[in-house]
Scaffold this motif. Structure first.
Motif, PDB file in Angstrom:
ATOM      1  N   CYS A 174       0.841  -1.194   0.000  1.00  0.00           N
ATOM      2  CA  CYS A 174       0.000   0.000   0.000  1.00  0.00           C
ATOM      3  C   CYS A 174       0.876   1.243   0.000  1.00  0.00           C
ATOM      4  O   CYS A 174       2.008   1.226   0.481  1.00  0.00           O
ATOM      5  N   THR A 175       0.345   2.312  -0.548  1.00  0.00           N
ATOM      6  CA  THR A 175       1.062   3.588  -0.578  1.00  0.00           C
ATOM      7  C   THR A 175       0.068   4.726  -0.444  1.00  0.00           C
ATOM      8  O   THR A 175      -1.056   4.644  -0.962  1.00  0.00           O
ATOM      9  N   LEU A 225       8.996  -7.371   1.871  1.00  0.00           N
ATOM     10  CA  LEU A 225       9.335  -8.642   2.501  1.00  0.00           C
ATOM     11  C   LEU A 225       8.395  -8.950   3.662  1.00  0.00           C
ATOM     12  O   LEU A 225       7.943 -10.082   3.828  1.00  0.00           O
ATOM     13  N   ALA A 226       8.083  -7.932   4.479  1.00  0.00           N
ATOM     14  CA  ALA A 226       7.147  -8.139   5.579  1.00  0.00           C
ATOM     15  C   ALA A 226       5.782  -8.580   5.043  1.00  0.00           C
ATOM     16  O   ALA A 226       5.133  -9.476   5.594  1.00  0.00           O
ATOM     17  N   ALA A 227       5.353  -7.958   3.933  1.00  0.00           N
ATOM     18  CA  ALA A 227       4.071  -8.335   3.336  1.00  0.00           C
ATOM     19  C   ALA A 227       4.119  -9.751   2.776  1.00  0.00           C
ATOM     20  O   ALA A 227       3.157 -10.512   2.875  1.00  0.00           O
ATOM     21  N   LEU A 228       5.259 -10.118   2.193  1.00  0.00           N
ATOM     22  CA  LEU A 228       5.396 -11.468   1.641  1.00  0.00           C
ATOM     23  C   LEU A 228       5.346 -12.524   2.739  1.00  0.00           C
ATOM     24  O   LEU A 228       4.714 -13.563   2.592  1.00  0.00           O
ATOM     25  N   ILE A 229       6.009 -12.242   3.866  1.00  0.00           N
ATOM     26  CA  ILE A 229       5.962 -13.181   4.987  1.00  0.00           C
ATOM     27  C   ILE A 229       4.525 -13.335   5.475  1.00  0.00           C
ATOM     28  O   ILE A 229       4.050 -14.442   5.748  1.00  0.00           O
ATOM     29  N   GLY A 230       3.812 -12.200   5.562  1.00  0.00           N
ATOM     30  CA  GLY A 230       2.411 -12.268   5.970  1.00  0.00           C
ATOM     31  C   GLY A 230       1.572 -13.076   5.009  1.00  0.00           C
ATOM     32  O   GLY A 230       0.721 -13.867   5.402  1.00  0.00           O
ATOM     33  N   ARG A 231       1.827 -12.897   3.716  1.00  0.00           N
ATOM     34  CA  ARG A 231       1.091 -13.638   2.690  1.00  0.00           C
ATOM     35  C   ARG A 231       1.358 -15.133   2.815  1.00  0.00           C
ATOM     36  O   ARG A 231       0.440 -15.950   2.803  1.00  0.00           O
ATOM     37  N   PRO A 334      -2.901   3.655  13.007  1.00  0.00           N
ATOM     38  CA  PRO A 334      -2.797   4.862  12.182  1.00  0.00           C
ATOM     39  C   PRO A 334      -2.324   4.530  10.766  1.00  0.00           C
ATOM     40  O   PRO A 334      -1.531   3.609  10.562  1.00  0.00           O
ATOM     41  N   VAL A 335      -2.826   5.280   9.803  1.00  0.00           N
ATOM     42  CA  VAL A 335      -2.437   5.073   8.406  1.00  0.00           C
ATOM     43  C   VAL A 335      -1.089   5.757   8.176  1.00  0.00           C
ATOM     44  O   VAL A 335      -0.917   6.922   8.522  1.00  0.00           O
ATOM     45  N   PRO A 336      -0.090   5.037   7.601  1.00  0.00           N
ATOM     46  CA  PRO A 336       1.204   5.681   7.345  1.00  0.00           C
ATOM     47  C   PRO A 336       1.104   6.713   6.233  1.00  0.00           C
ATOM     48  O   PRO A 336       0.468   6.478   5.202  1.00  0.00           O
ATOM     49  N   VAL A 337       1.694   7.891   6.437  1.00  0.00           N
ATOM     50  CA  VAL A 337       1.701   8.963   5.439  1.00  0.00           C
ATOM     51  C   VAL A 337       3.118   9.478   5.269  1.00  0.00           C
ATOM     52  O   VAL A 337       4.005   9.208   6.084  1.00  0.00           O
ATOM     53  N   GLU A 338       3.330  10.251   4.223  1.00  0.00           N
ATOM     54  CA  GLU A 338       4.672  10.734   3.916  1.00  0.00           C
ATOM     55  C   GLU A 338       5.019  12.008   4.679  1.00  0.00           C
ATOM     56  O   GLU A 338       6.156  12.192   5.122  1.00  0.00           O
ATOM     57  N   VAL A 339       4.042  12.919   4.832  1.00  0.00           N
ATOM     58  CA  VAL A 339       4.299  14.200   5.492  1.00  0.00           C
ATOM     59  C   VAL A 339       3.639  14.196   6.870  1.00  0.00           C
ATOM     60  O   VAL A 339       2.450  13.878   6.991  1.00  0.00           O
ATOM     61  N   PRO A 340       4.372  14.547   7.936  1.00  0.00           N
ATOM     62  CA  PRO A 340       3.767  14.578   9.277  1.00  0.00           C
ATOM     63  C   PRO A 340       2.596  15.546   9.321  1.00  0.00           C
ATOM     64  O   PRO A 340       2.672  16.650   8.752  1.00  0.00           O
ATOM     65  N   PRO A 341       1.486  15.176   9.963  1.00  0.00           N
ATOM     66  CA  PRO A 341       0.317  16.065   9.991  1.00  0.00           C
ATOM     67  C   PRO A 341       0.621  17.423  10.619  1.00  0.00           C
ATOM     68  O   PRO A 341       0.009  18.432  10.252  1.00  0.00           O
ATOM     69  N   GLU A 452       4.401  -3.761  11.529  1.00  0.00           N
ATOM     70  CA  GLU A 452       4.255  -2.304  11.581  1.00  0.00           C
ATOM     71  C   GLU A 452       4.413  -1.658  10.217  1.00  0.00           C
ATOM     72  O   GLU A 452       4.127  -0.466  10.077  1.00  0.00           O
ATOM     73  N   VAL A 453       4.862  -2.408   9.227  1.00  0.00           N
ATOM     74  CA  VAL A 453       5.076  -1.826   7.905  1.00  0.00           C
ATOM     75  C   VAL A 453       4.239  -2.481   6.825  1.00  0.00           C
ATOM     76  O   VAL A 453       4.396  -2.170   5.648  1.00  0.00           O
ATOM     77  N   THR A 454       3.333  -3.390   7.213  1.00  0.00           N
ATOM     78  CA  THR A 454       2.421  -3.961   6.229  1.00  0.00           C
ATOM     79  C   THR A 454       1.181  -3.092   6.138  1.00  0.00           C
ATOM     80  O   THR A 454       0.937  -2.220   6.966  1.00  0.00           O
ATOM     81  N   CYS A 455       0.354  -3.327   5.116  1.00  0.00           N
ATOM     82  CA  CYS A 455      -0.860  -2.532   4.929  1.00  0.00           C
ATOM     83  C   CYS A 455      -1.806  -2.740   6.112  1.00  0.00           C
ATOM     84  O   CYS A 455      -1.955  -3.863   6.593  1.00  0.00           O
ATOM     85  N   PRO A 456      -2.472  -1.662   6.597  1.00  0.00           N
ATOM     86  CA  PRO A 456      -3.420  -1.823   7.689  1.00  0.00           C
ATOM     87  C   PRO A 456      -4.520  -2.814   7.307  1.00  0.00           C
ATOM     88  O   PRO A 456      -5.117  -2.721   6.241  1.00  0.00           O
ATOM     89  N   GLY A 457      -4.731  -3.803   8.169  1.00  0.00           N
ATOM     90  CA  GLY A 457      -5.784  -4.790   7.955  1.00  0.00           C
ATOM     91  C   GLY A 457      -5.458  -5.823   6.886  1.00  0.00           C
ATOM     92  O   GLY A 457      -6.318  -6.565   6.455  1.00  0.00           O
TER      93      GLY A 457
END
Length: 461
Positions: A174-175, A225-231, A334-341, A452-457
């Protein structure tokens, strides 16, 4: 990245498959003497350390793949991904340390694999060690730099990476911002995507989607890689003997491993990692002290921070985790974003006839960390159905970060508007989603767990 993909597939699959099948895989792996002539090696620590190397290997791809995924150019005898994977002695944790390919390195005396010439110790970029002395010099150089004893060596190329991802049915990433790289052809809109082999290769190779270059790419590799392990661990696809057969066919013919990485090691790892998950893994990049360390005849390199790097590798030798157990957050992550709120200025306007909606949206955005004006206004229109975010295209990264907090909102570029973003609340507004800014790739990279770095949910479905 490609090497670790293969390792994940093999060890997870071997947990549920018999000795005969794993033995056939062992017999098909090309062997390399990665530890030939190694002397004065570091002391052995606890756990297992695997050096994972991704090589070019574009001579194995089809012409269609070459054009579709921008893999043109002549194949090179080089590495573009180097990682140390530490598996804890109890096999309950994996620590992945990315070593930037442009790291400043000093190689020991050796014989050049291509020319046969004898070379004394000299400086170069880390990925050049493979070109000069193959796996042996790469292992010796990494051990000299880290003082970590490498137990096993694994090398994989483009082909096995793409085929392995395809056999798993794709991997979800996700991005929150567009990812576009003209060099690799990567073109992802904000959102969640299931990447197949070729697209996945574009994702982990891209270096030109932001100013972070190779450090940003390594961060995306760790996410993947974290997503692949989860998959692999949640879907159960590797427990099917027919699927396992397909996986072995995908990786055979392009994997090279040291002589000691055999059937017994595969079965041992498989049994130990049967309950492995993204939360069992942690990822980091070796701390960098100088991002532009100039070396005569070599150019710009990355110089490691000696004190911080020493502490990191001491933890690997001592089999200590880099992260501490964190309590599970309450509510949705929380949803990861590029710019701090906190860096995003927002003016809220009420675009409906609902009294007090503007104040409610302003307060919710402020509570989520956004720099609102605290003075909501009434919009010219009073029948807005869909919430609108108006923004100057020069601040598009901030706009996409704000949109992550207001899912479903419309992004409307307005040239010349300036840094203040404007939110016109529509009838569809329900709530503001919490967001968090990922730490940018910096000289001292943070340590994160896989979950902590995979897509939420995200799930393995």
């Amino acid at each position: 990245m490609r090497a670790l993909t293969t390792l994940s597939v093999v060890v997870l699959a071997s947990a549920g498959i018999g000795h005969a099948v794993v033995s056939s895989l062992d017999a098909g792996i090309t062997r390399v003497d990665a530890f030939k002539d190694t002397k004065n090696r570091p002391r052995a620590g606890h756990g297992m350390n695997v050096l994972l190397v991704g090589t070019d290997g574009r001579d194995r791809i089809t012409e269609h793949e070459r054009q579709a995924y921008r893999l043109g150019g002549a194949p090179c005898h080089c590495t573009d991904t180097i990682m140390i994977v530490h598996l804890s002695e109890d096999r309950e944790r994996a620590t992945v340390v990315s070593l930037p390919r442009d790291s400043y390195a000093e190689v020991p005396a050796h014989v050049d694999e291509t020319t046969g010439r004898h070379h004394g110790p000299h400086p170069l970029k880390l990925n050049a060690a493979y070109a000069e002395g193959g796996p042996q010099l790469t292992v010796r150089t990494v051990e000299n730099m880290t003082h970590v004893k490498i137990d096993h060596y694994l090398e994989v190329d483009f082909t096995s990476f793409m085929k392995t991802v395809d056999v798993l049915g794709g991997v979800q990433v996700c991005t929150t911002v567009p990812l576009k790289d003209s060099y690799t052809g990567l073109d992802l809109a904000p959102g969640t995507h299931t990447l197949r082999g070729g697209q996945a290769l574009q994702y982990v190779r891209a270096r030109h989607v932001d100013g972070a270059s190779d450090l940003g790419r390594m961060k995306r590799q760790q996410r993947f890689l974290a997503a692949l392990i989860g998959r692999a661990t949640s879907s159960g696809v590797l427990l099917n003997p027919m699927r396992f057969r397909d996986v072995t066919r995908a990786v055979l013919g392009s994997v090279r491993a040291d002589e000691g990485f055999g059937t017994d090691e595969l079965l041992d790892l498989g049994r130990a990692m049967r309950n492995f998950s993204p939360s069992s893994s942690e990822f980091t990049t070796v701390p960098i002290g100088d991002m532009d360390y100039q070396v005569k005849g070599i150019g710009s390199t990355l110089k490691w921070d000696p004190a911080k790097a020493a502490r990191l590798f001491a933890s690997l030798r001592d089999d200590k985790p880099l992260t501490v157990e964190r309590p599970a957050p309450r509510g949705p992550a929380p949803v990861p974003v590029e710019v701090p709120p906190q860096q995003i200025r927002v003016q809220v306007a009420n675009g409906t006839g609902t009294e007090g909606l503007g104040k409610r949206v302003d307060a919710a955005l402020a509570a989520a960390g956004f720099a609102t004006t605290h003075q909501p206004v009434t919009a010219a229109e009073h029948d807005v159905r869909r919430t609108v975010i108006s923004y100057d295209p020069r601040w598009d990264r901030s706009a996409h970060s704000l949109a992550a907090a207001l899912p479903g909102s419309e992004l409307r570029p307005v040239r010349g508007q300036g840094p203040l973003l404007k939110v016109t609340a529509g009838a569809d507004f329900k709530k503001v989603h919490k967001v968090r800014a990922d730490a940018p790739a910096q000289p001292e990279a943070s340590v994160v767990r896989g979950n902590e770095v995979t897509c939420p949910g995200a799930t393995g479905a």
